[in-house]
Scaffold this motif. Sequence first.
Motif, PDB file in Angstrom:
ATOM      1  N   GLU A   1      66.843  41.403 -42.139  1.00  0.00           N
ATOM      2  CA  GLU A   1      67.850  42.386 -42.534  1.00  0.00           C
ATOM      3  C   GLU A   1      69.032  42.390 -41.570  1.00  0.00           C
ATOM      4  OE1 GLU A   1      65.575  45.965 -42.740  1.00  0.00           O
ATOM      5  OE2 GLU A   1      64.961  45.578 -44.799  1.00  0.00           O
ATOM      6  N   VAL A   2      68.742  42.332 -40.283  1.00  0.00           N
ATOM      7  CA  VAL A   2      69.817  42.303 -39.281  1.00  0.00           C
ATOM      8  C   VAL A   2      70.658  41.039 -39.448  1.00  0.00           C
ATOM      9  CG1 VAL A   2      70.318  42.142 -36.812  1.00  0.00           C
ATOM     10  CG2 VAL A   2      68.577  43.754 -37.625  1.00  0.00           C
TER      11      VAL A   2
ATOM     12  N   SER B   1      72.915  41.278 -42.524  1.00  0.00           N
ATOM     13  CA  SER B   1      74.024  42.212 -42.290  1.00  0.00           C
ATOM     14  C   SER B   1      75.091  41.595 -41.396  1.00  0.00           C
ATOM     15  CB  SER B   1      73.507  43.512 -41.674  1.00  0.00           C
ATOM     16  OG  SER B   1      72.672  44.189 -42.579  1.00  0.00           O
ATOM     17  N   VAL B   2      74.662  40.891 -40.350  1.00  0.00           N
ATOM     18  CA  VAL B   2      75.621  40.246 -39.452  1.00  0.00           C
ATOM     19  C   VAL B   2      76.378  39.144 -40.184  1.00  0.00           C
ATOM     20  CG1 VAL B   2      75.816  38.777 -37.398  1.00  0.00           C
ATOM     21  CG2 VAL B   2      74.417  40.850 -37.323  1.00  0.00           C
ATOM     22  N   LEU B   3      75.667  38.339 -40.970  1.00  0.00           N
ATOM     23  CA  LEU B   3      76.329  37.273 -41.726  1.00  0.00           C
ATOM     24  C   LEU B   3      77.317  37.841 -42.739  1.00  0.00           C
ATOM     25  CD1 LEU B   3      73.404  34.750 -42.313  1.00  0.00           C
ATOM     26  CD2 LEU B   3      75.436  34.427 -40.900  1.00  0.00           C
ATOM     27  N   ALA B   4      76.950  38.931 -43.399  1.00  0.00           N
ATOM     28  CA  ALA B   4      77.867  39.563 -44.350  1.00  0.00           C
ATOM     29  C   ALA B   4      79.109  40.071 -43.635  1.00  0.00           C
ATOM     30  CB  ALA B   4      77.161  40.706 -45.086  1.00  0.00           C
ATOM     31  N   LEU B   5      78.922  40.679 -42.482  1.00  0.00           N
ATOM     32  CA  LEU B   5      80.056  41.182 -41.716  1.00  0.00           C
ATOM     33  C   LEU B   5      80.989  40.034 -41.317  1.00  0.00           C
ATOM     34  CD1 LEU B   5      81.433  43.609 -40.388  1.00  0.00           C
ATOM     35  CD2 LEU B   5      79.974  43.231 -38.385  1.00  0.00           C
ATOM     36  N   VAL B   6      80.426  38.938 -40.820  1.00  0.00           N
ATOM     37  CA  VAL B   6      81.236  37.780 -40.427  1.00  0.00           C
ATOM     38  C   VAL B   6      81.964  37.209 -41.641  1.00  0.00           C
ATOM     39  CG1 VAL B   6      81.079  35.395 -39.590  1.00  0.00           C
ATOM     40  CG2 VAL B   6      79.845  37.213 -38.414  1.00  0.00           C
ATOM     41  N   PHE B   7      81.283  37.107 -42.766  1.00  0.00           N
ATOM     42  CA  PHE B   7      81.878  36.570 -43.986  1.00  0.00           C
ATOM     43  C   PHE B   7      83.077  37.411 -44.433  1.00  0.00           C
ATOM     44  CE2 PHE B   7      82.210  36.682 -48.612  1.00  0.00           C
ATOM     45  CZ  PHE B   7      82.408  35.347 -48.895  1.00  0.00           C
TER      46      PHE B   7
ATOM     47  N   VAL C   1      88.242  43.292 -51.561  1.00  0.00           N
ATOM     48  CA  VAL C   1      86.803  43.052 -51.449  1.00  0.00           C
ATOM     49  C   VAL C   1      86.389  42.975 -49.982  1.00  0.00           C
ATOM     50  CG1 VAL C   1      84.978  41.373 -51.927  1.00  0.00           C
ATOM     51  CG2 VAL C   1      86.643  41.936 -53.689  1.00  0.00           C
ATOM     52  N   GLY C   2      87.217  42.336 -49.159  1.00  0.00           N
ATOM     53  CA  GLY C   2      86.891  42.208 -47.738  1.00  0.00           C
ATOM     54  C   GLY C   2      86.822  43.542 -47.027  1.00  0.00           C
ATOM     55  N   ALA C   3      87.751  44.434 -47.328  1.00  0.00           N
ATOM     56  CA  ALA C   3      87.748  45.751 -46.674  1.00  0.00           C
ATOM     57  C   ALA C   3      86.503  46.551 -47.056  1.00  0.00           C
ATOM     58  CB  ALA C   3      89.014  46.522 -47.055  1.00  0.00           C
ATOM     59  N   VAL C   4      86.183  46.560 -48.337  1.00  0.00           N
ATOM     60  CA  VAL C   4      84.972  47.270 -48.778  1.00  0.00           C
ATOM     61  C   VAL C   4      83.730  46.585 -48.205  1.00  0.00           C
ATOM     62  CG1 VAL C   4      83.586  47.887 -50.794  1.00  0.00           C
ATOM     63  CG2 VAL C   4      86.059  48.173 -50.864  1.00  0.00           C
ATOM     64  N   GLY C   5      83.725  45.254 -48.203  1.00  0.00           N
ATOM     65  CA  GLY C   5      82.584  44.506 -47.668  1.00  0.00           C
ATOM     66  C   GLY C   5      82.353  44.764 -46.191  1.00  0.00           C
ATOM     67  N   ILE C   6      83.433  44.832 -45.408  1.00  0.00           N
ATOM     68  CA  ILE C   6      83.294  45.124 -43.973  1.00  0.00           C
ATOM     69  C   ILE C   6      82.686  46.499 -43.775  1.00  0.00           C
ATOM     70  CG2 ILE C   6      84.612  45.612 -41.866  1.00  0.00           C
ATOM     71  CD1 ILE C   6      86.505  43.321 -42.717  1.00  0.00           C
ATOM     72  N   LEU C   7      83.170  47.467 -44.515  1.00  0.00           N
ATOM     73  CA  LEU C   7      82.635  48.830 -44.402  1.00  0.00           C
ATOM     74  C   LEU C   7      81.143  48.861 -44.746  1.00  0.00           C
ATOM     75  CD1 LEU C   7      83.079  51.884 -44.006  1.00  0.00           C
ATOM     76  CD2 LEU C   7      83.598  51.985 -46.448  1.00  0.00           C
ATOM     77  N   LEU C   8      80.774  48.255 -45.864  1.00  0.00           N
ATOM     78  CA  LEU C   8      79.369  48.265 -46.279  1.00  0.00           C
ATOM     79  C   LEU C   8      78.487  47.452 -45.326  1.00  0.00           C
ATOM     80  CD1 LEU C   8      79.772  47.906 -50.135  1.00  0.00           C
ATOM     81  CD2 LEU C   8      79.193  49.963 -48.834  1.00  0.00           C
TER      82      LEU C   8
ATOM     83  N   SER D   1      75.313  48.857 -43.303  1.00  0.00           N
ATOM     84  CA  SER D   1      74.028  48.169 -43.395  1.00  0.00           C
ATOM     85  C   SER D   1      73.511  47.756 -42.022  1.00  0.00           C
ATOM     86  CB  SER D   1      74.173  46.937 -44.291  1.00  0.00           C
ATOM     87  OG  SER D   1      72.961  46.227 -44.351  1.00  0.00           O
ATOM     88  N   LEU D   2      74.403  47.251 -41.186  1.00  0.00           N
ATOM     89  CA  LEU D   2      74.002  46.839 -39.840  1.00  0.00           C
ATOM     90  C   LEU D   2      73.515  48.039 -39.030  1.00  0.00           C
ATOM     91  CD1 LEU D   2      73.743  44.524 -37.835  1.00  0.00           C
ATOM     92  CD2 LEU D   2      76.122  44.920 -37.182  1.00  0.00           C
ATOM     93  N   GLY D   3      74.189  49.150 -39.153  1.00  0.00           N
ATOM     94  CA  GLY D   3      73.747  50.369 -38.463  1.00  0.00           C
ATOM     95  C   GLY D   3      72.355  50.800 -38.905  1.00  0.00           C
ATOM     96  N   ARG D   4      72.116  50.772 -40.210  1.00  0.00           N
ATOM     97  CA  ARG D   4      70.785  51.135 -40.727  1.00  0.00           C
ATOM     98  C   ARG D   4      69.723  50.145 -40.254  1.00  0.00           C
ATOM     99  NH1 ARG D   4      70.867  52.407 -46.928  1.00  0.00           N
ATOM    100  NH2 ARG D   4      68.719  52.791 -46.356  1.00  0.00           N
ATOM    101  N   ASP D   5      70.077  48.864 -40.195  1.00  0.00           N
ATOM    102  CA  ASP D   5      69.117  47.853 -39.746  1.00  0.00           C
ATOM    103  C   ASP D   5      68.750  48.040 -38.286  1.00  0.00           C
ATOM    104  OD1 ASP D   5      69.248  46.802 -42.277  1.00  0.00           O
ATOM    105  OD2 ASP D   5      70.651  45.205 -41.727  1.00  0.00           O
ATOM    106  N   VAL D   6      69.726  48.362 -37.459  1.00  0.00           N
ATOM    107  CA  VAL D   6      69.462  48.585 -36.032  1.00  0.00           C
ATOM    108  C   VAL D   6      68.533  49.781 -35.855  1.00  0.00           C
ATOM    109  CG1 VAL D   6      70.542  49.258 -33.847  1.00  0.00           C
ATOM    110  CG2 VAL D   6      71.564  47.456 -35.245  1.00  0.00           C
TER     111      VAL D   6
END
Length: 149
Positions: A8-9, A12-18, A40-47, A51-56
Amino acid sequence: MPVPPFVEVAVSVLALVFFIAAVLLSGEFSDNGRLFPLAVGAVGILLALISLGRDVVRVRDHGGLGRFDDAWKNRLRIVGWSIAWILAYIWLVFILGMLAGSGVFAAVFLLVVARMRVIPTVVYTVCIVGAMYLLAEFAQLVPPAGYLF
């Protein structure tokens, strides 16, 4: 099937980088071409950040990152095949161009993976290519040309 927390982590990190890369790369596009990747990028970064916060928090609560079992190894094989299909699409677009490559990919994928009958496959493929053509025409975008076309 529960997912190991480290997966999951990593996702989330890969999605953020993408999404960050999509926003950065869209700066070189035309005004019309930049609109969709920025939105799409702005919404994707936010989500991805949410997600990364929840995974941590999950990793902290579970006391570790976990590990793969046999069921996950089988699932990774499926993911590998999925990545192979995506790479095949990219190469088809590179060789045939966006419209022809998308049409060939859609037809083969629907027949082989989705196991659709021929008539629905043709209808879906025509709709996909038609929608891409109309988007290119009305948004005044130039779809990628292929090596052959």
